[in-house]
Design a protein around this motif. Structure first.
Motif, PDB file in Angstrom:
ATOM      1  N   ALA A 265      36.660   0.774  46.423  1.00 12.56           N
ATOM      2  CA  ALA A 265      35.865   0.877  47.650  1.00 12.56           C
ATOM      3  C   ALA A 265      34.932   2.075  47.580  1.00 12.56           C
ATOM      4  O   ALA A 265      33.753   1.993  47.961  1.00 12.56           O
ATOM      5  N   PHE A 266      35.439   3.185  47.083  1.00  6.19           N
ATOM      6  CA  PHE A 266      34.644   4.408  46.961  1.00  6.19           C
ATOM      7  C   PHE A 266      33.454   4.177  46.032  1.00  6.19           C
ATOM      8  O   PHE A 266      32.311   4.500  46.348  1.00  6.19           O
ATOM      9  N   GLY A 267      33.729   3.598  44.871  1.00  2.69           N
ATOM     10  CA  GLY A 267      32.669   3.361  43.892  1.00  2.69           C
ATOM     11  C   GLY A 267      31.619   2.380  44.387  1.00  2.69           C
ATOM     12  O   GLY A 267      30.420   2.587  44.179  1.00  2.69           O
ATOM     13  N   LEU A 268      32.042   1.318  45.050  1.00  2.00           N
ATOM     14  CA  LEU A 268      31.086   0.319  45.523  1.00  2.00           C
ATOM     15  C   LEU A 268      30.197   0.864  46.635  1.00  2.00           C
ATOM     16  O   LEU A 268      29.005   0.534  46.711  1.00  2.00           O
ATOM     17  N   LEU A 269      30.742   1.717  47.503  1.00  2.00           N
ATOM     18  CA  LEU A 269      29.910   2.315  48.551  1.00  2.00           C
ATOM     19  C   LEU A 269      28.914   3.308  47.952  1.00  2.00           C
ATOM     20  O   LEU A 269      27.759   3.379  48.390  1.00  2.00           O
ATOM     21  N   ILE A 270      29.341   4.080  46.963  1.00  2.00           N
ATOM     22  CA  ILE A 270      28.411   4.991  46.268  1.00  2.00           C
ATOM     23  C   ILE A 270      27.270   4.173  45.662  1.00  2.00           C
ATOM     24  O   ILE A 270      26.093   4.534  45.775  1.00  2.00           O
ATOM     25  N   ALA A 271      27.612   3.052  45.039  1.00  2.00           N
ATOM     26  CA  ALA A 271      26.602   2.195  44.427  1.00  2.00           C
ATOM     27  C   ALA A 271      25.638   1.642  45.478  1.00  2.00           C
ATOM     28  O   ALA A 271      24.419   1.612  45.258  1.00  2.00           O
ATOM     29  N   ALA A 272      26.168   1.218  46.619  1.00  2.00           N
ATOM     30  CA  ALA A 272      25.326   0.638  47.669  1.00  2.00           C
ATOM     31  C   ALA A 272      24.350   1.667  48.222  1.00  2.00           C
ATOM     32  O   ALA A 272      23.143   1.400  48.360  1.00  2.00           O
ATOM     33  N   PHE A 273      24.843   2.872  48.534  1.00  2.00           N
ATOM     34  CA  PHE A 273      23.966   3.919  49.063  1.00  2.00           C
ATOM     35  C   PHE A 273      22.959   4.370  48.003  1.00  2.00           C
ATOM     36  O   PHE A 273      21.806   4.681  48.314  1.00  2.00           O
ATOM     37  N   GLY A 274      23.383   4.402  46.742  1.00  2.00           N
ATOM     38  CA  GLY A 274      22.477   4.775  45.668  1.00  2.00           C
ATOM     39  C   GLY A 274      21.357   3.775  45.502  1.00  2.00           C
ATOM     40  O   GLY A 274      20.195   4.150  45.278  1.00  2.00           O
ATOM     41  N   LEU A 275      21.661   2.492  45.622  1.00  2.00           N
ATOM     42  CA  LEU A 275      20.640   1.452  45.524  1.00  2.00           C
ATOM     43  C   LEU A 275      19.619   1.581  46.659  1.00  2.00           C
ATOM     44  O   LEU A 275      18.417   1.429  46.445  1.00  2.00           O
ATOM     45  N   ILE A 276      20.113   1.862  47.863  1.00  2.00           N
ATOM     46  CA  ILE A 276      19.206   2.036  49.002  1.00  2.00           C
ATOM     47  C   ILE A 276      18.242   3.187  48.748  1.00  2.00           C
ATOM     48  O   ILE A 276      17.033   3.085  48.975  1.00  2.00           O
ATOM     49  N   LEU A 277      18.775   4.305  48.248  1.00  2.00           N
ATOM     50  CA  LEU A 277      17.943   5.475  47.981  1.00  2.00           C
ATOM     51  C   LEU A 277      16.935   5.192  46.868  1.00  2.00           C
ATOM     52  O   LEU A 277      15.774   5.601  46.943  1.00  2.00           O
ATOM     53  N   ALA A 278      17.376   4.472  45.827  1.00  2.00           N
ATOM     54  CA  ALA A 278      16.492   4.171  44.695  1.00  2.00           C
ATOM     55  C   ALA A 278      15.372   3.221  45.105  1.00  2.00           C
ATOM     56  O   ALA A 278      14.200   3.443  44.778  1.00  2.00           O
TER      57      ALA A 278
END
Length: 505
Positions: A154-167
């Protein structure tokens, strides 16, 4: 090099940036090293003639070449990867009662996972994306995440989701443009100094544990002399391999214990094993509650990306010659590749949390090498280390590990920070970011100092007057309030209990 952190680092965003003609292609512009007066001239020419293509194949020998210098950052990156992933896996595994054998197997698994994504992105379709490494500044947060009941997937997938939004929103580049030279230089100084002192303490702690404290002193003293000599002869890019050899040889010759014990092999490649109820992490798949628990930590983790990525980008700017903007690290592309790598790594069962790979990009910048060739070698070294096993033992041996990180990452960061703050009205901002980072962490210091600097309270007043209202105070204020609120929620502000009781630890 007379560039600033506010300059756009990539020509990729400009129309026609990917267009090549037969006459100006890298392959046609390349010249053998024998035609240059020095090795430095050859390497600088290679950087200037490269034509990286985004989202299209970049092939060895057609778009870039392999040089001996590429092996140095690849070696440093592999050493750093083994250590950092082991630290994250162990921090998560220990409270769950998982063994050291589990940690080792997960590290091997992560080395194979990351090798695929390195080749795909940095070596093939996004040559200005730095390698997706490990989020070192996140490690102190992990015990809090575990205590709160956080699930690694869950931690990793949320980091990925927020990172994609920022990118996708180009937020990384925007934040880089809002960061002045003084703020960035101070951040580099802080990270460099803290990193050096941390590694020196670790080496002395290791030496004390084996009742041979003198070994740590001799190893560090010898490394200082070696680094000074390499600097004198302009061979600083050799610092990592020579320091590793020197540190390991001295420690072993003085009687420090060392033995290989990690035999060749492959980890379990089945994701269902890693996310089983009774196998792997023994946690099963995450629930909705699992995502809610780690939400503030994920926001903070991605917020920490910007100062980390910016420091790596600026280090390239300082080390590379003029007319190399095309090959310099693109923050948004790096965030994108890190997010995609994080998504698949978490789904497959890995323990890594991704960020820009500092132990790769810093030595690569010193060696004046572009990202792609060294990326391919890093992937190869990671596969060798993961399958063979024995190199992992050597990489995590303290006399090798500590000196590699000191000379390969932290001393260069100090040097870059000093270079950025030696001219102009930068020292005030640099001092404040160091001060504020010491109070909480680099993310807090960076966001607070950007606000004060852009408002014109410190640093260059003329720069502040030229900013728009959005850049001057709206974005910096929102960012600072958001980060500080999240830190307060999870109990990261010194002396202030966590505002949400479930995050107390």
């Amino acid at each position: 090099m007379n560039t600033t952190p506010q300059d756009d680092i990539s020509s990729d965003a400009k129309p026609g940036a990917d267009t090549q003609t037969a006459t100006n292609s890298y392959k046609n512009l390349h010249k053998p090293s024998s035609e240059f007066n020095s090795r430095d001239e050859y390497l600088e020419h290679e950087l200037q003639i490269m034509q990286p293509k985004r989202w299209r194949p970049n092939l060895p020998f057609r778009d870039y070449r392999f040089e001996f210098e590429d092996a140095i950052p690849a070696m440093a990156a592999t050493i750093g990867k083994v250590v950092m992933v082991a630290a994250i896996a162990a921090t998560f595994a220990s409270p769950l009662g998982l063994s050291d054998a589990f940690v080792l197997e997960n590290v091997r698994y992560e080395l194979l996972i990351v090798a695929f994504f390195i080749i795909l992105f940095s070596g093939f379709i996004l040559p200005t994306a730095n390698l997706a490494g490990t989020h070192g500044p996140l490690i102190p947060l992990i015990p809090i995440v575990v205590a709160a009941g956080g699930h690694p997937m869950a931690f990793g997938l949320l980091i990925a989701a927020f990172g994609l939004i920022l990118a996708i929103s180009k937020g990384g580049t925007l934040l880089a443009k809002l960061t002045s030279k003084g703020v960035c230089g101070g951040l580099l100084l802080y990270l460099g100094f803290i990193g050096i002192t941390s590694q020196v303490k670790k080496l002395f702690a290791w030496a004390e544990a084996i009742d041979m404290t003198h070994i740590a002193f001799i190893v560090i003293f010898s490394t200082i002399i070696l680094y000074a000599m390499l600097e004198h002869f302009k061979k600083r890019w050799l610092a990592v391999p020579l320091s590793c050899i020197l540190g390991g040889a001295i420690a072993f010759a003085l009687g420090a214990p060392f033995e290989f014990h990690t035999a060749p092999g492959l980890p379990n490649m089945d994701p269902m094993y890693w996310w089983g109820e009774d196998t792997g992490w023994m946690l099963g798949l995450p629930t909705l509650e699992s995502f809610v628990v780690v939400l503030p930590f994920a926001v903070l983790a991605v917020a920490m990306w910007s100062p980390d990525f910016l420091g790596h980008q600026v280090f390239q700017k300082i080390s590379y010659p003029k007319r190399t903007e095309k090959v310099q690290m693109n923050i948004d592309d790096t965030m994108l590749s890190a997010s995609v790598r994080q998504t698949f790594g978490s789904l497959l069962g890995g323990a890594n949390f991704a960020s820009s790979w500092g132990t790769y990009i810093v030595p690569a910048a010193i060696a004046k090498r572009p990202i792609p060739a060294g990326a391919i070698l890093t992937a190869l070294f990671c596969i060798i280390a993961g399958v063979w096993g024995y190199p992992m033992d050597l990489a995590i041996w303290q006399p090798v590990l500590c000196v590699a990180l000191i000379v390969g990452v932290f001393i260069p960061l100090l040097e870059a920070g000093m270079e950025m703050t030696r001219v102009g009205k930068t020292t005030q901002s640099a001092a404040i970011v160091v001060f504020a980072s010491s109070l909480v962490n680099p993310a807090f210091g960076w966001s607070l100092t950007i606000l004060l600097d852009n408002l014109g309270f410190i640093g260059c007043k003329e720069r502040s007057k030229e900013l728009t209202r959005m850049s001057r105070w709206i974005i910096p204020l929102v960012m600072f309030v958001l980060l500080t609120s999240v830190m307060a929620m999870v109990g990261m502000l010194p002396g202030i209990p966590a505002l949400v009781s479930s995050f107390r630890h």
